[in-house]
Enzyme design. Structure first.
Site, PDB file in Angstrom:
ATOM      1  CB  ALA A 272      11.162  20.538   4.215  1.00  0.00           C
TER       2      ALA A 272
ATOM      3  CD  GLU B 284      13.595  18.794  -2.651  1.00  0.00           C
ATOM      4  OE1 GLU B 284      13.337  19.153  -1.485  1.00  0.00           O
ATOM      5  OE2 GLU B 284      12.960  17.899  -3.227  1.00  0.00           O
TER       6      GLU B 284
ATOM      7  CD  GLU C  31      15.280  15.138   0.859  1.00  0.00           C
ATOM      8  OE1 GLU C  31      16.372  14.606   0.543  1.00  0.00           O
ATOM      9  OE2 GLU C  31      14.946  16.260   0.454  1.00  0.00           O
TER      10      GLU C  31
HETATM   11  N1  COA Z   1      14.033  21.586  10.085  1.00  0.00           N
HETATM   12  C1  COA Z   1      13.776  22.145  11.277  1.00  0.00           C
HETATM   13  N2  COA Z   1      14.720  22.601  12.102  1.00  0.00           N
HETATM   14  C2  COA Z   1      15.998  22.479  11.682  1.00  0.00           C
HETATM   15  C3  COA Z   1      16.343  21.910  10.454  1.00  0.00           C
HETATM   16  C4  COA Z   1      15.286  21.441   9.639  1.00  0.00           C
HETATM   17  N3  COA Z   1      15.508  20.898   8.429  1.00  0.00           N
HETATM   18  N4  COA Z   1      17.692  21.920  10.317  1.00  0.00           N
HETATM   19  C5  COA Z   1      18.154  22.498  11.444  1.00  0.00           C
HETATM   20  N5  COA Z   1      17.147  22.838  12.259  1.00  0.00           N
HETATM   21  C6  COA Z   1      17.211  23.481  13.566  1.00  0.00           C
HETATM   22  C7  COA Z   1      17.680  22.513  14.641  1.00  0.00           C
HETATM   23  O1  COA Z   1      16.602  21.733  15.138  1.00  0.00           O
HETATM   24  C8  COA Z   1      18.224  23.485  15.661  1.00  0.00           C
HETATM   25  O2  COA Z   1      17.147  24.061  16.365  1.00  0.00           O
HETATM   26  P1  COA Z   1      17.252  24.237  17.973  1.00  0.00           P
HETATM   27  O3  COA Z   1      18.466  25.105  18.190  1.00  0.00           O
HETATM   28  O4  COA Z   1      15.977  24.889  18.360  1.00  0.00           O
HETATM   29  O5  COA Z   1      17.453  22.846  18.533  1.00  0.00           O
HETATM   30  C9  COA Z   1      18.832  24.591  14.807  1.00  0.00           C
HETATM   31  O6  COA Z   1      18.191  24.505  13.534  1.00  0.00           O
HETATM   32  C10 COA Z   1      20.312  24.418  14.577  1.00  0.00           C
HETATM   33  O7  COA Z   1      20.514  23.116  14.033  1.00  0.00           O
HETATM   34  P2  COA Z   1      21.558  22.057  14.659  1.00  0.00           P
HETATM   35  O8  COA Z   1      21.163  20.700  14.205  1.00  0.00           O
HETATM   36  O9  COA Z   1      21.670  22.266  16.122  1.00  0.00           O
HETATM   37  O10 COA Z   1      22.884  22.541  13.934  1.00  0.00           O
HETATM   38  P3  COA Z   1      24.198  21.676  13.646  1.00  0.00           P
HETATM   39  O11 COA Z   1      25.218  22.683  13.235  1.00  0.00           O
HETATM   40  O12 COA Z   1      24.525  20.773  14.792  1.00  0.00           O
HETATM   41  O13 COA Z   1      23.818  20.728  12.414  1.00  0.00           O
HETATM   42  C11 COA Z   1      22.866  20.283  10.249  1.00  0.00           C
HETATM   43  C12 COA Z   1      23.545  21.312  11.164  1.00  0.00           C
HETATM   44  C13 COA Z   1      22.421  20.984   8.981  1.00  0.00           C
HETATM   45  C14 COA Z   1      23.863  19.150   9.940  1.00  0.00           C
HETATM   46  C15 COA Z   1      21.640  19.678  11.002  1.00  0.00           C
HETATM   47  O14 COA Z   1      20.858  20.760  11.482  1.00  0.00           O
HETATM   48  C16 COA Z   1      20.752  18.824  10.137  1.00  0.00           C
HETATM   49  O15 COA Z   1      21.080  17.703   9.840  1.00  0.00           O
HETATM   50  N6  COA Z   1      19.572  19.368   9.757  1.00  0.00           N
HETATM   51  C17 COA Z   1      18.583  18.617   9.025  1.00  0.00           C
HETATM   52  C18 COA Z   1      18.978  18.439   7.583  1.00  0.00           C
HETATM   53  C19 COA Z   1      17.929  17.631   6.865  1.00  0.00           C
HETATM   54  O16 COA Z   1      17.713  16.468   7.115  1.00  0.00           O
HETATM   55  N7  COA Z   1      17.250  18.281   5.914  1.00  0.00           N
HETATM   56  C20 COA Z   1      16.235  17.643   5.109  1.00  0.00           C
HETATM   57  C21 COA Z   1      14.916  17.847   5.712  1.00  0.00           C
HETATM   58  S1  COA Z   1      13.643  17.046   4.732  1.00  0.00           S
END
Ligand code: COA
Length: 285
Positions: free
Chosen positions: A91, A139, A159
């Site tokens: 999300a 999910e 989460e």
């Molecule tokens: N919501 C909003 N934006 C998200 C996102 C999310 N769940 N997951 C990734 N993004 C965005 C990042 O903010 C980033 O945006 P930006 O370039 O404008 O800063 C872009 O997507 C790329 O993500 P980034 O974190 O830079 O990539 P990464 O390769 O370093 O890491 C993940 C990848 C998946 C490990 C990391 O993005 C992450 O942990 N995301 C969240 C996962 C999460 O907690 N999901 C559950 C949400 S309830």
């Protein structure tokens, strides 16, 4: 080639590109492919994160697919043009950060409603998991009827690392799929698992080489799309609704459905085709 091809393929005219170069816009793309709808989450700059707008567009896409008689199955995947392969990284955290408690609840209800609609579609769905499937992304895969994963895919419910709980039914579908102990391990640790482990614990049906994933999922979806439509819809309904019922109630539903489906034209055709040693021509009623 014109500008549309340039946008789709970077203009590599003479390289044998076979992409359909029609430019599509929107957060959720739907591409019909010989009886199968390929649904692509299209927010590559945010790793296909599921904002409220993505969920709303997905809802509309699913309604269109349900109504389209030319479609018998669907494949859901993530736009591959992300910086790292992603199905959906969850999300949208940036969107959720400023929500009130009531708005958080409404957001959860929106996601739950869209995913329940997906699970209750009369047509089988396959999640083609091409990379990160985290939080709401995982999910979403669990609301699909089947999950095919690329070798490089990973699954997680992180989460807890944000201090929240799953909101799109992950706390319910995950234990039903893999058992309470394994579900709690993922939910309480927030640790991701790779595709091989997801397959081992029964979370995914198949693991395919990364480059074969969407093709393999689409081929299997096409096979499902060609099955008897009345029975196909009834099987999904029995399994999905039965999961929330007592065995006794669910078996009563099965007997009722067995009778109802038994009166369909498809049943007569299916049995006649067997006796005549020919493929059945389903009419879907
Ligand atoms: N919501 C909003 N934006 C998200 C996102 C999310 N769940 N997951 C990734 N993004 C965005 C990042 O903010 C980033 O945006 P930006 O370039 O404008 O800063 C872009 O997507 C790329 O993500 P980034 O974190 O830079 O990539 P990464 O390769 O370093 O890491 C993940 C990848 C998946 C490990 C990391 O993005 C992450 O942990 N995301 C969240 C996962 C999460 O907690 N999901 C559950 C949400 S309830």
């Amino acid at each position: 080639m014109g500008s549309e091809h340039d946008e789709c393929c970077g203009g590599h005219d003479d390289d044998g590109c076979t992409n359909d170069c029609t430019v599509q816009e929107g957060l959720v793309l739907v591409q019909p492919d010989d009886g199968v709808a390929i649904v692509t989450l299209n927010r590559p700059d945010k790793l296909n994160a599921l904002s409220a707008d993505v969920l709303t567009e997905l809802h509309m896409a699913l309604a269109g697919i349900e109504a389209d008689e030319s479609v018998g199955a669907l494949v859901i995947t993530g736009n591959a043009a992300t910086k790292r392969p992603a199905f959906a990284a969850g999300a949208d955290i940036a969107e959720m950060v400023s929500l009130s408690a009531l708005e958080m609840r409404q957001h959860s209800q929106l996601g739950q409603a869209v995913f329940s609609m997906l699970e209750q579609l009369s047509k089988p769905s396959i999640a083609a998991v091409n990379g990160f499937a985290f939080g709401g992304g995982m999910e979403l895969t669990m609301a699909c009827h089947l999950r095919f994963a690329a070798e490089g895919a990973s699954f997680g419910q992180p989460e807890i690392n944000l201090g929240i709980v799953p909101g799109f039914a992950g706390s319910q579908r995950l234990p039903r799929l893999v058992g309470q102990g394994r579900a709690l391990e993922m939910l309480l640790s927030g640790d991701p698992i790779n595709a091989a482990e997801a397959h081992r614990i029964g979370l995914v049906n198949r693991v395919l080489p990364d480059t074969e994933l969407v093709k393999g999922a689409t081929e299997f979806a096409r096979k499902l799309a060609k099955k008897a439509p009345v029975a196909r819809a009834a099987i999904i309904d029995l399994v999905v609704r039965g999961a929330g019922q007592t065995l006794e109630r669910a078996m009563a539903s099965e007997a009722d459905t067995f009778g109802l489906v038994g009166g369909s034209e498809d049943v007569k055709e299916g049995m006649q085709a067997f006796l005549e040693k020919r493929p059945a021509n389903w009419v879907g009623r």
